[in-house]
Scaffold this active site. Structure first.
Site, PDB file in Angstrom:
ATOM      1  N   ASP A  48      44.567  54.991  41.513  1.00 39.93           N
ATOM      2  CA  ASP A  48      44.407  53.689  40.862  1.00 39.93           C
ATOM      3  C   ASP A  48      44.478  52.593  41.922  1.00 39.93           C
ATOM      4  O   ASP A  48      45.496  52.439  42.606  1.00 39.93           O
ATOM      5  CB  ASP A  48      45.542  53.481  39.844  1.00 39.93           C
ATOM      6  CG  ASP A  48      45.386  52.170  39.087  1.00 39.93           C
ATOM      7  OD1 ASP A  48      44.676  52.163  38.070  1.00 39.93           O
ATOM      8  OD2 ASP A  48      45.954  51.146  39.532  1.00 39.93           O
ATOM      9  N   TYR A  50      44.471  44.370  45.348  1.00 38.93           N
ATOM     10  CA  TYR A  50      45.497  45.016  46.185  1.00 38.93           C
ATOM     11  C   TYR A  50      45.146  44.961  47.671  1.00 38.93           C
ATOM     12  O   TYR A  50      45.976  45.289  48.511  1.00 38.93           O
ATOM     13  CB  TYR A  50      45.715  46.482  45.765  1.00 38.93           C
ATOM     14  CG  TYR A  50      46.076  46.696  44.309  1.00 38.93           C
ATOM     15  CD1 TYR A  50      46.516  45.634  43.518  1.00 38.93           C
ATOM     16  CD2 TYR A  50      45.977  47.942  43.716  1.00 38.93           C
ATOM     17  CE1 TYR A  50      46.833  45.813  42.176  1.00 38.93           C
ATOM     18  CE2 TYR A  50      46.298  48.135  42.375  1.00 38.93           C
ATOM     19  CZ  TYR A  50      46.716  47.065  41.609  1.00 38.93           C
ATOM     20  OH  TYR A  50      47.027  47.254  40.288  1.00 38.93           O
ATOM     21  N   LYS A  79      39.501  47.657  39.634  1.00 43.14           N
ATOM     22  CA  LYS A  79      39.608  46.552  38.667  1.00 43.14           C
ATOM     23  C   LYS A  79      38.912  45.306  39.196  1.00 43.14           C
ATOM     24  O   LYS A  79      38.936  45.032  40.401  1.00 43.14           O
ATOM     25  CB  LYS A  79      41.094  46.234  38.400  1.00 43.14           C
ATOM     26  CG  LYS A  79      41.928  47.491  38.167  1.00 43.14           C
ATOM     27  CD  LYS A  79      43.360  47.228  37.775  1.00 43.14           C
ATOM     28  CE  LYS A  79      44.165  48.513  37.827  1.00 43.14           C
ATOM     29  NZ  LYS A  79      44.689  48.840  39.154  1.00 43.14           N
ATOM     30  N   HIS A 125      40.885  43.171  35.274  1.00 40.20           N
ATOM     31  CA  HIS A 125      42.290  43.260  35.698  1.00 40.20           C
ATOM     32  C   HIS A 125      43.233  42.461  34.795  1.00 40.20           C
ATOM     33  O   HIS A 125      44.283  42.941  34.391  1.00 40.20           O
ATOM     34  CB  HIS A 125      42.409  42.791  37.152  1.00 40.20           C
ATOM     35  CG  HIS A 125      43.570  43.380  37.883  1.00 40.20           C
ATOM     36  ND1 HIS A 125      43.526  43.727  39.207  1.00 40.20           N
ATOM     37  CD2 HIS A 125      44.826  43.698  37.471  1.00 40.20           C
ATOM     38  CE1 HIS A 125      44.695  44.230  39.579  1.00 40.20           C
ATOM     39  NE2 HIS A 125      45.504  44.215  38.534  1.00 40.20           N
TER      40      HIS A 125
END
Ligand SMILES: NC(=O)c1ccc[n+]([C@@H]2O[C@H](COP(=O)([O-])OP(=O)(O)OC[C@H]3O[C@@H](n4cnc5c(N)ncnc54)[C@H](OP(=O)(O)O)[C@@H]3O)[C@@H](O)[C@H]2O)c1
Length: 281
Positions: free
Chosen positions: A49, A54, A79, A112
């Site tokens: 994931d 990130y 996402k 997201h």
């Protein structure tokens, strides 16, 4: 390379299978992400994931590419980041995610955050459906959507997200939303399943861990699995990745599940979906 973990798979509403257990990469710094994802794949994880937010998609993609695993052996979720909801921005962001991950097809792409104060997330959902229709994502879904967000996108398009990834752990059991997901055919995935580690010193969890002869993290992960939730714990330590994945040879009793259920206190460790705005994480 170890064999794949014996994780059960859950069927999404379009027939795609998602491994119930996976590896989360939030707060895995870019410089650590290559090694961490190589480790996760080496010890048997087959579901990763990640997210543009990130800042580690390129390293995650390199680790998967170098693992020697065939593309269809690893389930990859990413996402759509908050600034890219507008249709053309979403298309560009999705293409960049595929490039960074070095793949032609994603397994699951999620919005997201709904960003309801500033964006037309219904239009964003319509754009997401393009990515499934053209085959570049095997499934599409949402993250951090609440009931009103879900109803709005389903009313507009007739299509429910395949999965909604939400903050969920014993301190925030989300029973109502999980029940709604079941009614709408949406699979639930738990983010921050260990409450970012806060649960690992909880006396109730520690007692159960002692009783079961397992670690606190393993007991909490079992609770998610036995509730039928997709669960994606994060650790940058290889020995903890192994420990967190060693959960397929024991079961919590109904009484032990009920003890963990009693910890529910509507306590979040992350942001509330109504309060995340541009630039937030
Ligand atoms: N969709 C969203 O908005 C959203 C938001 C947040 C998270 N997520 C996803 O969900 C994933 C998991 O959530 P999370 O990373 O926030 O939190 P988490 O998985 O609940 O907890 C991670 C924390 O627990 C520690 N930990 C993990 N296993 C351990 C063990 N066996 N023993 C002791 N400590 C342990 C980790 O430390 P070390 O790393 O030092 O081992 C880290 O500090 C994320 O990585 C991300 O993929 C999604």
């Amino acid at each position: 390379m170890a064999n794949a973990l014996p994780s059960p798979a859950i069927q999404l509403h379009n027939g795609v299978l998602i491994p119930q257990f996976g590896y989360g990469t939030y707060k895995v710094r870019a410089e650590d992400a290559y090694r961490a994802v190589r480790d996760a794949l080496e010890v048997g994880y087959r579901h990763i994931d990640t997210a543009e937010m990130y800042g580690n998609e390129a390293q995650v993609g390199a680790a998967i590419a170098d693992s020697g695993l065939a593309r269809d052996e690893v389930f990859i979720t990413s996402k759509l980041n908050n600034p890219y909801h507008e249709p053309q921005a979403a298309r560009d962001a999705f293409a960049k995610t595929l490039d960074d991950l070095r793949i032609d097809q994603l397994d699951l792409f999620l919005i997201h955050w709904p960003m309801a104060q500033t964006t037309n997330y219904v239009e964003t959902w319509q754009t997401m459906l393009e990515f499934e229709a053209d085959g570049r994502s095997r499934a599409v879904g949402t993250s951090n959507f609440q009931e009103h967000h879900l109803r709005a996108i389903i009313d507009a398009t007739g299509v429910a997200p395949a999965l909604n990834q939400i903050e969920l752990h014993p301190y925030l059991a989300q029973r109502q939303l999980v029940q709604l997901h079941a009614e709408l055919g949406i699979v639930t995935a738990s983010w921050s399943p260990l409450a970012r580690g806060a649960l690992l010193s909880d006396p109730v969890v520690l007692d159960l861990a002692q009783e079961a002869g397992r670690s606190a993290a393993q007991v909490v992960i079992r609770w998610h699995l036995q509730r039928g939730l997709v669960v994606i714990p994060k650790s940058t330590h290889r020995e903890r990745m192994i420990q967190n994945a060693d959960v397929f040879d024991f079961e919590l009793s109904a009484q032990q599940m009920a003890s963990i259920d009693s910890l529910d206190q509507n306590r979040r460790v992350g942001s509330h979906p109504d309060r995340v705005e541009l630039g937030d994480r």
